[in-house]
Motif scaffolding. Sequence first.
Motif, PDB file in Angstrom:
ATOM      1  N   GLU A   1       3.618  -4.569   6.279  1.00 20.10           N
ATOM      2  CA  GLU A   1       4.494  -3.728   5.454  1.00 20.10           C
ATOM      3  C   GLU A   1       4.571  -2.301   5.999  1.00 20.10           C
ATOM      4  O   GLU A   1       5.663  -1.713   6.100  1.00 20.10           O
ATOM      5  CB  GLU A   1       3.977  -3.713   4.009  1.00 20.10           C
TER       6      GLU A   1
ATOM      7  N   LEU B   1       6.504  -2.234   9.414  1.00 16.76           N
ATOM      8  CA  LEU B   1       7.929  -2.457   9.215  1.00 16.76           C
ATOM      9  C   LEU B   1       8.620  -1.218   8.647  1.00 16.76           C
ATOM     10  O   LEU B   1       9.776  -0.934   8.985  1.00 16.76           O
ATOM     11  CB  LEU B   1       8.142  -3.657   8.293  1.00 16.76           C
TER      12      LEU B   1
ATOM     13  N   SER C   1      13.006  -7.378   4.158  1.00 17.20           N
ATOM     14  CA  SER C   1      11.700  -8.043   4.261  1.00 17.20           C
ATOM     15  C   SER C   1      11.480  -8.966   3.074  1.00 17.20           C
ATOM     16  O   SER C   1      11.909  -8.677   1.952  1.00 17.20           O
ATOM     17  CB  SER C   1      10.573  -7.006   4.340  1.00 17.20           C
TER      18      SER C   1
ATOM     19  N   VAL D   1      12.847 -10.075   8.071  1.00 16.54           N
ATOM     20  CA  VAL D   1      11.437 -10.257   8.400  1.00 16.54           C
ATOM     21  C   VAL D   1      10.772 -10.990   7.241  1.00 16.54           C
ATOM     22  O   VAL D   1      10.754 -10.482   6.114  1.00 16.54           O
ATOM     23  CB  VAL D   1      10.738  -8.913   8.660  1.00 16.54           C
TER      24      VAL D   1
END
Length: 613
Positions: A254, A257, A273, A337
Motif C-alpha cells: 500500500e 503504491l 488498487s 493492482v
Amino acid sequence: IVRFQTRGPASVMFQPIFPANAPWELRGLMLSPMAWDEIFEATFSSNVDGVHAVLESETKTHTYTISNGRVQTFQEGDIHQAKYDEFGVHANLTWNDLHEMGAPMYKLSLYPTDDFVKSYATGNPRNATMTALSIILFISFLFLLYDYFVRREFLERHQLLQAKRRFIRFVSHEVRTPLNAVLMGLSMIESEMELNDREELQGYNQEERMAILREIQNSAESAVEVLNDVLLYDKVETSLKLELSLVPIWQVVEKTLSEFKLPALRRGVHLRSIYKTSTTEGDCGYDAGVRVADVKNLPEDIRCLSVAGDPSRIAQILRNLFSNALKFTPENGSIIVTASYQNKSMVEERKIRWKGSPTWHEKIILKNGEEVMATPQGHIQLTVQDTGVGMTQDELSKLFGEGVQFNAHELQEGKGSGLGLFIAKGLVLQHKGTLEATSEGVDKGSTFSLKLPLYHVPGFSVEQEESDHSLDKISSINEEISWFEEHGLHLLVVDDAPSNRSLLCQLLENKGHTCEIAENGQVAVEMVRETMYGGKPPYDSILMDYEMPIMNGPTAASLIRELGSDAFIIGVTGNVLTDDIHYYKTKGANAVLTKPINLSSLDELFMEHHLSY
C-alpha cells in the motif's frame, strides 16, 4: 600418509585458499587425495615382478610389494631387503621450497626384491635402470602437472575477479562524482529560488523555472538509477545477501503504491488498487472472498501475516513492477493492482515442531541474529494489470533476461538499463517466490504476477509497532527541526573537487549550518588538530570524500580518531561495494553516504544520531 579401508595407503595434498591481498590469511583448504596403489598399477608394466615401493612421510612409512605390475601387498614400515640398499632409487615428492615453508616432506624409494633380480639376472641392466627412472619421472611429472593446472586455474579466477571489481569501482566513482556536482548545483539553484522574492526572470515565472529544474534533476537521477541497476546486477549475480526481517507486506504494498498515485495522475493514467482474500475459505476463520479498497479493512488475521525478507529489496521489486506499468501505459489507460491472500502454502513444510504444536514450523534467522519459529500460512499474490503496449510471445520468452529492452527509444525515450526485471526476478527467487508475466499481444496490455510466501509469527503486531515507532519518530523530528532552525551545525567539508566543496557548502549554509572546507585528508587532519589544541571551535560533523590525492578519506578518518576527536565523521563515496563501505567504517567513519548526496538523507542522519544535542 593416511590409510583408506579398501584402497590402502594414500596421500592427501592440501592446497591453501587465501585472499589475494592477504596471502598469509588462510580461508580454506583444497583437498586432493591420491591413491598410490592405483598410481603404481597404472605405472608399472605387467612384466615388472618384484619391486618394493617405500613411501615415506615425516611420521609414517608404508611399503608396497609389486608383482607382475600389480600391488600385491602393503605394510606399515620399511620392509625392503637391506642388501639392495645400494640399488635403491629415491625421489622427493615435495619441493624443497615448499618444505622450507612448512609443507611436510614426502619421499618415494624403489628397491628390487629377489624376484626382481632373478627376472633380470640375464637381462640388460640398462633397461632396468631406465624403467625405474621412467617410473620416478612419470610420477613426478603427474604431480607437477596436477600442481600446474591447479595453480593456473586459481590465478585465472583471481585475475578475473580483480578485473571485475576494478571495473565496478571505476564505473561507480567516475559516473557518480560528476553527477554529484550536477545534482547539488541544481539543488542549490532551487534552494536559492525558494528563498528569493519569486519575481519573474527573463519572461519565466517562478513555477516554470521550478518545473524546468525538476525535469533536469529527474533526468540526472535517472542516470543514477541506471548505474544502481548495473551495480545491483553484479550483486545479484554473486548471490546478494538479504537482511531478513518480518516484513508487513500488505502495508509495504500500500505504501509503495501510494508513491505512484501522483505520477499516474499527471500522466492521465487511472491507477486502482484492490485487496482481497482467497476465493476459498482458509484456516483462519474469516469469510472467503473479501474484497476491500485498502489494507486496513482486510481481516486482522490476514493483515498480521508477514513475509520473511529484506524490506528494501521487496520495495524495490514492487517499484519496478509499478513503474514499468506506468511507463508503458498511455494516457487515458488504466492500471489495476490486486493484492490477494491465497491459503495454499509455497513453502515446503519442514519437520520442526515447536513446543509440542501439531503445526509445522520453519526456523528463520533475522538480520539481528534473532531466531523465530514461523508458521507457513499461504502466500500473497500481487498482480499488476495494465492496458499498455503489451508484448508478443517471443518478447515474453526473453522478458526476464539480462539487458532486455523492447523498442527502448520509442517506448522509454532511451531510458532504463534493461536490467530491472532481471534483477527483480533474481530478488524474488531469493525470497522463495515467483514472478511471471502474461500478455495477449501487442497493444493488449500486460499482467505481471508476483507470489511471496507468508508466515504467521506469534506476538507479531504490525499496527502497534508502526504506531509506537511513528509517534517516537515524529516527536524526535519536531525537536530536531526546532533546534536546526535556531542553531545549525559547525561542519567541515573535505573533497578534492572544488565544485563539490563549494556547492555542498552553499547548500548546507542555506540550511543554517556553518562550513569550513579542506581539499584533501591531510589538510582535514591539521584543521581538526587546530580545533583540539589551537583554540578553534570543534566540528560537529565532518563530511569527507573517499578518493582524494595526498591522503584519502579512510586514512584521514583513522588519524582524526587517533587525535582523540569524537566528531561525527560521514564518509562520502562513489564506491558502493559493501567491502569499501565497511572498510571506511572500520577506519573511524560513523556513517557512509554514497554520491550523489541527498540532502534529505543527510538531515535524517544528523537527526538520527542526535547531533543537535
